[in-house]
Design an enzyme around this catalytic site. Structure first.
Site, short mmCIF file in Angstrom:
data_model
loop_
_atom_site.label_atom_id
_atom_site.label_comp_id
_atom_site.label_asym_id
_atom_site.label_seq_id
_atom_site.Cartn_x
_atom_site.Cartn_y
_atom_site.Cartn_z
N ASP A 93 0.86 -1.18 0.00
CA ASP A 93 0.00 0.00 0.00
C ASP A 93 0.90 1.23 0.00
O ASP A 93 1.94 1.25 0.65
CB ASP A 93 -0.88 -0.04 1.25
CG ASP A 93 -1.95 1.04 1.25
OD1 ASP A 93 -1.80 2.03 0.53
OD2 ASP A 93 -2.94 0.88 1.99
N SER A 94 0.50 2.27 -0.70
CA SER A 94 1.36 3.44 -0.88
C SER A 94 1.55 4.27 0.38
O SER A 94 2.43 5.12 0.45
CB SER A 94 0.77 4.36 -1.95
OG SER A 94 -0.43 4.95 -1.49
N GLY A 95 0.71 4.04 1.40
CA GLY A 95 0.77 4.85 2.61
C GLY A 95 -0.26 5.95 2.64
O GLY A 95 -0.45 6.61 3.66
N GLY A 96 -0.95 6.17 1.52
CA GLY A 96 -1.91 7.25 1.44
C GLY A 96 -3.04 7.13 2.45
O GLY A 96 -3.41 8.10 3.11
N PHE A 97 -3.59 5.92 2.60
CA PHE A 97 -4.72 5.75 3.51
C PHE A 97 -4.30 6.05 4.95
O PHE A 97 -5.02 6.73 5.69
CB PHE A 97 -5.26 4.32 3.42
CG PHE A 97 -6.37 4.03 4.40
CD1 PHE A 97 -7.66 4.40 4.10
CD2 PHE A 97 -6.11 3.40 5.60
CE1 PHE A 97 -8.70 4.16 5.01
CE2 PHE A 97 -7.12 3.14 6.50
CZ PHE A 97 -8.42 3.51 6.21
N ASP A 147 -2.22 8.16 -3.39
CA ASP A 147 -3.50 8.81 -3.65
C ASP A 147 -4.04 9.41 -2.36
O ASP A 147 -3.52 9.15 -1.27
CB ASP A 147 -4.51 7.81 -4.21
CG ASP A 147 -4.92 6.74 -3.19
OD1 ASP A 147 -4.06 6.38 -2.34
OD2 ASP A 147 -6.07 6.28 -3.22
N GLN A 190 -10.65 6.60 -7.75
CA GLN A 190 -11.32 7.32 -6.68
C GLN A 190 -12.58 8.00 -7.24
O GLN A 190 -12.92 7.81 -8.39
CB GLN A 190 -10.37 8.33 -6.04
CG GLN A 190 -9.23 7.72 -5.24
CD GLN A 190 -9.70 7.09 -3.92
OE1 GLN A 190 -10.87 7.19 -3.55
NE2 GLN A 190 -8.78 6.44 -3.23
N GLY A 217 -11.20 4.04 -1.73
CA GLY A 217 -12.23 4.89 -1.17
C GLY A 217 -13.51 4.18 -0.81
O GLY A 217 -14.55 4.82 -0.64
N ASP A 267 -7.66 -7.32 0.11
CA ASP A 267 -6.88 -7.39 1.34
C ASP A 267 -7.74 -6.85 2.46
O ASP A 267 -8.63 -6.02 2.22
CB ASP A 267 -5.59 -6.56 1.24
CG ASP A 267 -5.87 -5.08 1.50
OD1 ASP A 267 -5.67 -4.62 2.64
OD2 ASP A 267 -6.32 -4.39 0.57
N CYS A 305 -13.12 -27.60 8.15
CA CYS A 305 -11.87 -26.84 8.04
C CYS A 305 -10.66 -27.72 8.29
O CYS A 305 -10.68 -28.62 9.14
CB CYS A 305 -11.89 -25.67 9.03
SG CYS A 305 -10.44 -24.60 8.91
N CYS A 307 -7.54 -26.47 9.16
CA CYS A 307 -6.49 -25.78 9.93
C CYS A 307 -6.21 -26.49 11.25
O CYS A 307 -7.04 -27.27 11.73
CB CYS A 307 -6.90 -24.33 10.18
SG CYS A 307 -8.04 -24.12 11.57
N CYS A 310 -8.93 -26.31 14.05
CA CYS A 310 -10.09 -27.20 13.87
C CYS A 310 -9.69 -28.67 13.91
O CYS A 310 -10.46 -29.51 14.40
CB CYS A 310 -10.77 -26.88 12.54
SG CYS A 310 -11.54 -25.25 12.47
N HIS A 336 -6.78 -20.13 11.79
CA HIS A 336 -8.08 -20.59 11.30
C HIS A 336 -8.71 -19.58 10.35
O HIS A 336 -9.18 -19.94 9.25
CB HIS A 336 -9.04 -20.87 12.45
CG HIS A 336 -10.46 -21.00 11.98
ND1 HIS A 336 -10.94 -22.13 11.37
CD2 HIS A 336 -11.49 -20.10 11.97
CE1 HIS A 336 -12.20 -21.94 11.02
NE2 HIS A 336 -12.55 -20.71 11.37
#
Length: 400
Positions: A93-97, A147, A190, A217, A267, A305, A307, A310, A336
Site C-alpha cells: 500500500d502506498s501509505g496514502g490511507f 493517492d 477514486q 475509497g 486485502d 476446516c 487448519c 479445527c 483458522h
C-alpha cells in the site's frame, strides 16, 4: 507501457473472473485474498504457516515501514521478501490511507503530504515520487500509486477535488516508477460514491496506463449495499485485461459479492484482527470464542476446516485459551481465519472454472446467514430445578 506483470484471464461467468497474475516472485491465482503483513509480519504467524493457509501474496505497508525500520534499512537486508522470509509476491500500500487517517497530524498540498509520525511525533514528507522510491527499496512486486483516500461522506465537490488530485499524483507516480520484469504499478480509482467521478477517474488512469487498477475509497463507512452499487457502475468501465483490486475489503459476504461484480484481488485486516480478539469466521457466520456457550463444547470450530485449530483442538479449549489470556488462542484463531478466507477464495475460483459460480455463491451466502449450530448441553451443569409451584397448588416439583 510494457506489461511488467503478466495477467491472464482464464475463465469468466457473468462478471466473475478467474485469472492468473504473474510476478517476479511467482504466480497468484485469482480471485485472491492477501493477508495483511503491515510491518513485515502477519501478526501471530510464521511465514511458512501463512503459506500453509493457502495464501499466495502478502500486503506490506509503506507508511509503517518507512517509519520503522525505514525502507533504506529493509533494502540493506535485500528487500522485504528476504527481510521477513517470504519468498512469494508482495503488494505494498502506498501509505496514502494511513497518512490521510492522521487528520490532526498532517498537512496536504499539491506536491504531497507532510505528517507527524504516530510513533515519535517527528515530521515526514510523502510525495508520489518518495512513495515510489520507498516501495522500490522494499522490492514490492505490486506498487500502489500515492493517492488521497476520499472520506465518507463527502460532497460531490469535495470528492471531485480529491479525485483529481489523486489523478495528478497517479501521473507523477507512473513517471517515477522504475519498470522491471515481474514488477508493476497499480492505479487507484477514486471518486467517492459518484458515478460520473468514478468514470472520470477510470478514464484518467487508463489514459496513463497501469499494470492493474484498484478501487479505493470504499469500506470507509458507506455500507455494503452502497459499496456494491459503486462496484456495479465502476468495474464494467475498468480494463478487462488487467487485474482489479478492491482495497481494504472485507467480510466473507463482501468478498463473494465483489467477485460477483468482477473484482480479482482483496486485502483486509479483518481475519487477523478478529482472530486476535476471539472472533472466528466459519461457514455458518461468526463465532465469539469468549462466549460461555463454548466452554464445554467438544466440537471443532468448523468440521469442514483443515487448519490446526479445527483439526487438533476443541471449541472448549479455544474458549479456555481466550479466557485465560494465553497467546496460543489468538495464534490458532488467526491461523483458522486465514485458512477460512483462503478456502473461500479457492471455492470461488473452482466455481468459476466449473461454470457454477452463481449457484455456489448463493449456497455460501445462505450458509453464512444460518448462524452457529445449536449449543450443546453442559454435562457438568447438574440438574435444573423446575420453577417453584404456587402454595395453593398440590403439584410436587420434579427435578429435570
Amino acid at each position: 507501457m510494457g506489461l511488467g506483470l503478466g495477467f491472464e484471464l482464464l475463465k469468466t461467468e457473468g462478471a466473475a473472473r478467474r485469472g492468473r497474475l504473474t510476478t517476479a516472485h511467482g504466480a497468484v491465482e485469482t480471485p485472491a485474498f492477501m493477508p495483511v503483513g503491515t510491518v513485515g509480519t502477519v501478526k501471530g504467524m510464521l511465514p511458512g504457516s501463512v503459506r500453509e493457509t493457502g495464501a499466495q501474496i502478502l500486503l506490506g505497508n509503506t507508511y509503517h515501514l518507512m517509519l520503522r525500520p525505514t525502507a533504506e534499512r529493509v533494502a540493506q537486508f535485500g528487500g522485504l521478501h528476504r527481510f521477513m522470509n517470504w519468498n512469494g509476491p508482495i503488494l505494498t500500500d502506498s501509505g496514502g490511507f494511513q497518512v490521510m487517517s492522521l487528520s490532526d497530524l498532517r498537512t496536504l498540498d499539491e506536491d504531497g503530504v507532510t505528517f507527524k509520525s504516530h510513533l515519535d511525533g517527528r515530521r515526514h514528507r510523502l510525495t508520489p515520487e518518495r512513495s515510489m522510491r520507498i516501495q522500490h527499496l522494499l522490492d514490492s512486486n505490486v506498487t500502489m500509486c500515492l493517492d488521497e483516500c476520499t472520506p465518507f461522506p463527502a460532497t460531490h465537490e469535495v470528492a471531485e477535488k480529491s479525485m483529481r488530485l489523486s489523478m495528478r499524483w497517479a501521473r507523477r507516480s507512473r513517471d517515477a516508477f522504475v519498470e522491471r520484469p515481474g514488477y508493476g504499478l497499480f492505479g487507484i480509482v477514486q471518486g467517492g460514491v459518484y458515478p460520473d467521478l468514478r468514470a472520470e477517474s477510470v478514464e484518467a488512469l487508463t489514459g496513463i496506463g497501469f499494470d492493474g487498477y484498484a478501487v479505493g475509497g470504499l469500506a470507509v463507512g458507506e455500507g455494503q449495499q452502497m459499496m456494491f452499487d459503486v462496484l456495479d457502475f465502476t468495474t464494467p468501465l475498468m480494463p478487462a485485461d488487467r487485474p482489479r483490486y478492491l482495497m481494504g475489503v472485507g467480510r466473507p459476504s463482501d468478498l463473494i459479492g465483489a467477485v460477483r461484480r468482477g473484482i480479482d484481488m482483496f486485502d483486509c485486516v479483518m481475519p487477523t484482527r478478529s482472530g486476535r480478539t476471539g472472533q472466528a469466521f466459519v461457514r455458518r457466520g461468526v463465532l465469539n470464542m469468549r462466549n460461555a456457550r463454548h466452554a464445554h463444547d467438544t466440537r471443532p470450530l468448523d468440521e469442514e476446516c483443515r487448519c490446526p485449530a479445527c483439526r487438533d483442538y476443541t471449541r472448549g479449549y479455544l474458549h479456555h485459551l481466550f479466557r485465560a489470556g494465553e497467546m496460543l488462542g489468538p495464534m490458532l484463531l488467526t491461523w483458522h481465519n486465514l485458512t477460512y478466507y483462503q478456502d473461500l477464495m479457492a471455492e470461488l475460483r473452482r466455481a468459476i472454472e466449473e461454470g457454477c459460480f452463481e449457484r455456489r455463491a448463493a449456497e455460501l451466502e445462505a450458509g453464512l446467514a444460518l448462524g452457529d449450530l445449536p449449543a450443546v448441553p453442559d454435562p457438568l451443569a447438574g440438574p435444573v430445578a423446575a420453577p417453584p409451584v404456587p402454595e395453593e397448588s398440590s403439584s410436587v416439583p420434579v427435578d429435570l
